[in-house]
Write an enzyme that holds these catalytic residues in place. Structure first.
Site, short mmCIF file in Angstrom:
data_model
loop_
_atom_site.label_atom_id
_atom_site.label_comp_id
_atom_site.label_asym_id
_atom_site.label_seq_id
_atom_site.Cartn_x
_atom_site.Cartn_y
_atom_site.Cartn_z
N CYS A 63 7.19 -44.39 17.83
CA CYS A 63 6.27 -44.60 16.72
C CYS A 63 6.42 -43.42 15.75
CB CYS A 63 4.85 -44.70 17.22
SG CYS A 63 3.71 -44.97 15.87
N ASP A 97 2.49 -47.86 4.60
CA ASP A 97 2.63 -47.33 5.95
C ASP A 97 4.06 -46.79 6.09
OD1 ASP A 97 1.95 -46.72 8.51
OD2 ASP A 97 1.49 -48.76 9.14
N ASN A 98 4.26 -45.98 7.11
CA ASN A 98 5.61 -45.52 7.46
C ASN A 98 6.34 -44.83 6.31
OD1 ASN A 98 5.48 -46.38 10.17
ND2 ASN A 98 5.67 -48.49 9.44
N1 MTE Z 1 4.86 -55.82 14.22
C1 MTE Z 1 3.77 -56.53 13.92
N2 MTE Z 1 3.92 -57.83 13.66
N3 MTE Z 1 2.55 -55.97 13.88
C2 MTE Z 1 2.37 -54.63 14.13
O1 MTE Z 1 1.22 -54.16 14.12
N4 MTE Z 1 3.46 -52.50 14.61
C3 MTE Z 1 4.70 -51.77 14.35
C4 MTE Z 1 5.88 -52.43 15.05
N5 MTE Z 1 5.88 -53.82 14.80
C5 MTE Z 1 3.51 -53.84 14.40
C6 MTE Z 1 4.76 -54.51 14.49
C7 MTE Z 1 4.67 -50.38 14.75
S1 MTE Z 1 3.94 -49.32 13.66
C8 MTE Z 1 5.34 -49.93 15.85
S2 MTE Z 1 5.44 -48.25 16.17
C9 MTE Z 1 5.98 -50.82 16.79
O2 MTE Z 1 5.76 -52.18 16.43
C10 MTE Z 1 5.42 -50.60 18.17
O3 MTE Z 1 6.00 -51.46 19.08
P1 MTE Z 1 5.33 -51.60 20.53
O4 MTE Z 1 3.87 -51.85 20.33
O5 MTE Z 1 6.06 -52.69 21.22
O6 MTE Z 1 5.57 -50.28 21.21
#
Ligand code: MTE
Length: 859
Positions: free
Chosen positions: A137, A269-270
């Site tokens: 993350c 984000d990110n």
């Molecule tokens: N995909 C969707 N659809 N919704 C989400 O909230 N979170 C993202 C990503 N993909 C997210 C997502 C984030 S910020 C991260 S760090 C990773 O999924 C985390 O994956 P994990 O929960 O399988 O570890």
């Protein structure tokens, strides 16, 4: 049993693919989770079974968690799915098992042949691969930045990373089938979840998706099992070497485009915004967010220390200790070296690195979980690596911290300083574990604890230290620096009613509200609040408050509440909970009472005068009771402690002293002090010693420590200014009450039958009556005539009586010459504690004889 089969990958026919049942490298399958936890029952995720060991970072919902760092490390190269970190922006989409194969994804945008495809068709139509990938993350280690200055994101510790074997097809194959336009540059991805700002979506570069070295997948299995709901069941994107935020879960849509995604989450984000952008600037101007240069894709270089663990205690011995941890990097770039420093970054030691991913690479082609393992086709490093290094415990004992840094194949090195940014992402400054000396033990402090107070940053901040200064905000041993003003806690300023700050709530009264349905009292940062007036209005329902009745709610409260919520608290504020401060927890009340070791270098603690023994007209032994009869003082030999007292005007006075009592004495501390009474020459006398003289039995003084740069470890081993030495001989020069630190070292040497270190002591006083500890010194000399020689010297020749067999006069060069005659430099050390005149003789002699400063300790 291995069997030879034929497989096709990237259009090539590959022979000799092994179906392997026993693998020669790390692989693990886990027992699936079955239990929905009470915390999830009242949320929209009430169908998701989770591991209770995961540390929740944003209360119960949405689910964001990391495993305890040591558990993550102990589980090895492949993280069990149950422990894999989770980052969900909203509720988890519910996809029953029966509908997995019908899950549909659409491929559209700048393509010649848009199409929709079911998961069952993906499994049939495309080549399937299994590969190990480390996901991270972007917020990993964010809490450290929040401790410096709160940004916009919630706290992550250092365990927002995990590694799994992912099974699925290549994203490039799926996009290739739709024939993307030559002008296309990006692939937008969108999930089926519906968090607060619409479906989660972002993008990745099209050419990366087409690059086998990048290995971007659409995965439906993790460690051999169908995806867990938290990790994207039934289908997700996995983008190795890139921040986890781009790996969209519950994948529904792929759009090929000539520009980056326009999804809300892609913009807001990110990103690592420039460091000068404040939360207010970021909130008021979208230009910061819409500048694609600040979007993050590839991960940056990271190394973390896992062993020793936070708060681990290790007994100091002659053994070695293995420091260990992991590292990861972005873009498939290998980490070339990982180094640790025990001297604040002046020198570095190379660690041994293991890359378990290479064992998959070396194994050639084989099939696993229905997919082809073809790590051997790539040069890129898509997984974390593990590092370790053994160091002598004595070296750790002489150090204040362990620092780790990595350097990758491009010679990019991790930075010493933190790049604070408003989203607090990609925080990768050197990972620092502080070393605290607790009696015979070393205790270790990681920077933060993910979901609760603790760690050296919390401590340093509470003391008013500056985390970003050149000593990580830690005190060093200078008196002036130990007098810092603790910094005001912004949360407490927002939450508390100033008029109630001095009201103390008894713990028993607070505890009586446990499980109360009508008067839910809860504690946040050591303060007690009565939530009854807010039961009806809490947006999460009354239950959110009742759940924490009679408990410490600090973690959840601080993690999920905005400053707006904090400002609602003053009318509910009742006062401060006895025995708890803003960084300790309610549970620590009991611990506080029973601390095993008295001294703490950062905090003052009270001890009580139990007895004052008058040993001469101006010398006293003050005997103090510690906090409880079992408590140890915790003062390494050769170090001293500070005593602090208030004078009649309320001003603090403090001085350093070395106790007469041994470090192994429990419950007591004895200090020999010479009182400087007022005289014609000095009308006030010694202010501190006179305050001590006026103490009554039962009065309290405050103590803090240990301080000092020298420590006698054992058998001639000692540390001085963070360097280790081994001495055969000590020349000790003491004057008057300066005998006390010297006597501590003598006690340590002569209480150990294995210690053969020899000592020559010059002990100067004005007259015979001034000689402190004479009986004790004579006793030691009689018992160890081969090892110890004591020369008493009297400087006031008018008072030298007939028959005096000691030295008449002061310390001279000749005396010092005679003490070191026949001894080689580097084999002996001078320990000096006397009045300025005496120290000056030693200094001049050292200069004249060219004795290196590292061998002369002035206490
Ligand atoms: N995909 C969707 N659809 N919704 C989400 O909230 N979170 C993202 C990503 N993909 C997210 C997502 C984030 S910020 C991260 S760090 C990773 O999924 C985390 O994956 P994990 O929960 O399988 O570890």
């Amino acid at each position: 049993m291995d069997s030879v089969v034929t497989e096709v990958a990237y259009g090539l026919e590959i022979k000799k693919i092994k179906e392997i049942t026993e693998l020669p490298f790390p692989v693990r399958q886990d027992s699936p989770l079955t239990k929905v936890l009470p915390a999830d029952l009242k949320t929209k995720d009430n169908f998701v079974a989770r591991d209770p060991d995961l540390l929740r970072l944003t209360g119960s919902h949405p689910f964001n968690c990391e495993p305890p760092l040591s558990k993550l490390y102990d589980s090895g190269f492949l993280t069990p799915v149950s422990l894999h970190f989770v980052r969900n922006h909203g509720p988890v989409p519910h996809v029953p098992d029966e509908s997995i194969s019908d899950w549909e994804v659409s491929i559209e945008g700048m393509v010649e042949m848009p199409y929709k495809i079911k998961l069952s068709e993906i499994m049939d139509q495309f080549d399937i691969y299994t590969t190990p990938v480390t996901m991270v993350c972007a917020g990993n280690r964010r809490k450290e930045q929040n401790m410096v200055k709160k940004g916009t994101g919630f706290n992550w510790g250092a365990a927002g990373t995990s590694t799994s074997l992912w099974t699925g097809c290549m994203l490039g194959d799926v996009i290739g089938k739709a024939r993307p336009s030559r002008r296309a540059r990006y692939i937008w991805m969108e999930g089926a979840d519906n968090p607060a700002n619409g479906a989660y979506g972002t993008c990745v570069r099209l050419n990366w998706a087409m690059d086998p070295e990048r290995c971007i997948m659409l995965a439906y299995k993790q460690n051999g099992e169908w995806l867990h709901p938290d990790h994207g069941k039934p289908l997700r994107v996995v983008i190795p070497g890139v921040i986890g935020g781009r790996s969209v879960k519950w994948l529904r849509k792929l759009v090929v485009s000539d520009r980056p995604s326009e999804n809300w989450y892609h913009y807001f984000d990110n990103r690592v915004l420039p460091t000068m952008v404040t939360p207010e600037m970021a909130k008021s101007d979208d230009k910061w967010w819409k500048d694609e240069r600040y979007a993050i894709y590839d991960l940056n270089l990271q190394t973390i220390i896992c062993k020793p663990e936070n708060q681990q205690a290790i007994k100091i011995s002659e053994d070695e200790y293995e420091i260990a941890g992991f590292g990861y990097n972005g873009g498939g770039i290998r980490i070339g070296r990982i180094e640790i420093s025990l001297d604040k970054g002046k020198t570095w030691k190379l660690t041994e690195i293991d890359y378990p991913e290479d064992r998959y690479r070396e194994a050639g082609y084989f099939r696993l979980f229905g997919g082809l393992v073809n790590v051997c086709d790539r040069m890129s490093c898509l997984c974390w690596c593990f590092w370790k290094l053994k160091v002598p415990l004595s070296e750790l004992a002489a150090s204040r911290d362990i620092l780790v840094r990595g350097m990758d194949e491009r010679m990019v090195v991790q930075p010493r300083t933190m790049y604070w940014n408003v989203t607090s992402m990609l925080n990768n400054w050197w990972y620092r574990v502080a070393i605290i000396r607790d009696g015979d033990n070393l205790r270790f402090e990681h920077p933060v604890v993910a979901n609760k107070p603790g760690g050296w940053m919390d401590r340093v901040k509470a003391e008013g230290g500056d985390i970003l200064d050149d000593n990580w905000g830690e005190l060093n041993d200078k008196v002036e620096q130990s007098e810092r003003k603790p910094r005001a806690d912004e949360d407490i300023e927002m939450m508390c009613n100033p008029e109630k700050l001095d009201v103390i709530i008894a713990y028993s009264e607070f505890e009586a509200h446990k499980n109360s349905d009508t008067e839910p009292w809860f504690a946040v940062k050591g303060h007690v609040f009565d939530g009854s007036s807010y039961l009806a209005d809490h947006p999460g329902g009354a239950q959110s408050i009742l759940m924490v009745s009679g408990e410490d709610a600090t973690e959840d409260f601080i993690a999920i509440h905005s400053s707006y919520a904090k400002k609602l608290l003053p009318p509910m504020h009742l006062g401060r909970l006895e025995g708890v401060n803003s960084v300790t927890k309610v549970e620590s009340i009991k611990e506080n009472v029973k601390r095993e070791v008295l001294l703490d270098p950062r905090k003052w603690h009270r001890i009580t005068l139990a007895e004052k023994v008058i040993i001469s007209s101006d010398s006293r032994i003050f005997k103090f009771d510690l906090e409880h009869p079992e408590q140890l003082i915790g003062l390494p030999t050769g170090k001293h402690l500070f005593l602090r007292l208030k004078d009649s005007s309320g001003k603090y006075l403090m001085r350093a002293y070395t106790p007469k009592s041994s470090n192994s004495l429990r419950g007591r501390l004895e200090i020999l002090i010479k009182i400087y009474f007022p005289s014609r020459e000095y009308p006030k006398g010694g202010i501190m010693t006179n305050l001590l003289e006026n103490l009554q039995v039962g009065n309290q003084v405050e103590v803090k420590g240990p301080v000092g740069e020298f420590e006698y470890i054992k058998c001639g081993h000692c540390s001085f200014n963070n360097k280790l030495y081994q001495m055969k001989h000590f020349v000790m020069i003491s004057g008057g009450s300066g005998i006390t630190p010297t006597y501590q070292v003598l006690q340590a040497i002569f209480s150990d039958p294995d210690d053969t270190t020899s000592v020559h002591l010059f002990f100067g006083n004005k007259k015979v009556d001034d000689i402190l500890l004479r009986e004790e010194l004579d006793y030691l000399q009689d018992k160890h005539p081969e090892q110890l020689k004591v020369d008493y010297a009297l400087s006031d020749l008018r008072h030298v009586q007939k028959g005096w067999r000691g030295i008449k006069g002061r310390l001279t060069f000749n005396i010092l010459d005679s003490y070191v005659r026949g001894k080689n430099a580097g084999e002996y050390m001078l320990l000096v504690c006397g009045p300025p005149g005496m120290n000056c003789v030693v200094e001049n002699w050292c200069k004249a004889r060219k004795l290196d400063k590292q061998y002369v300790v002035y206490f």
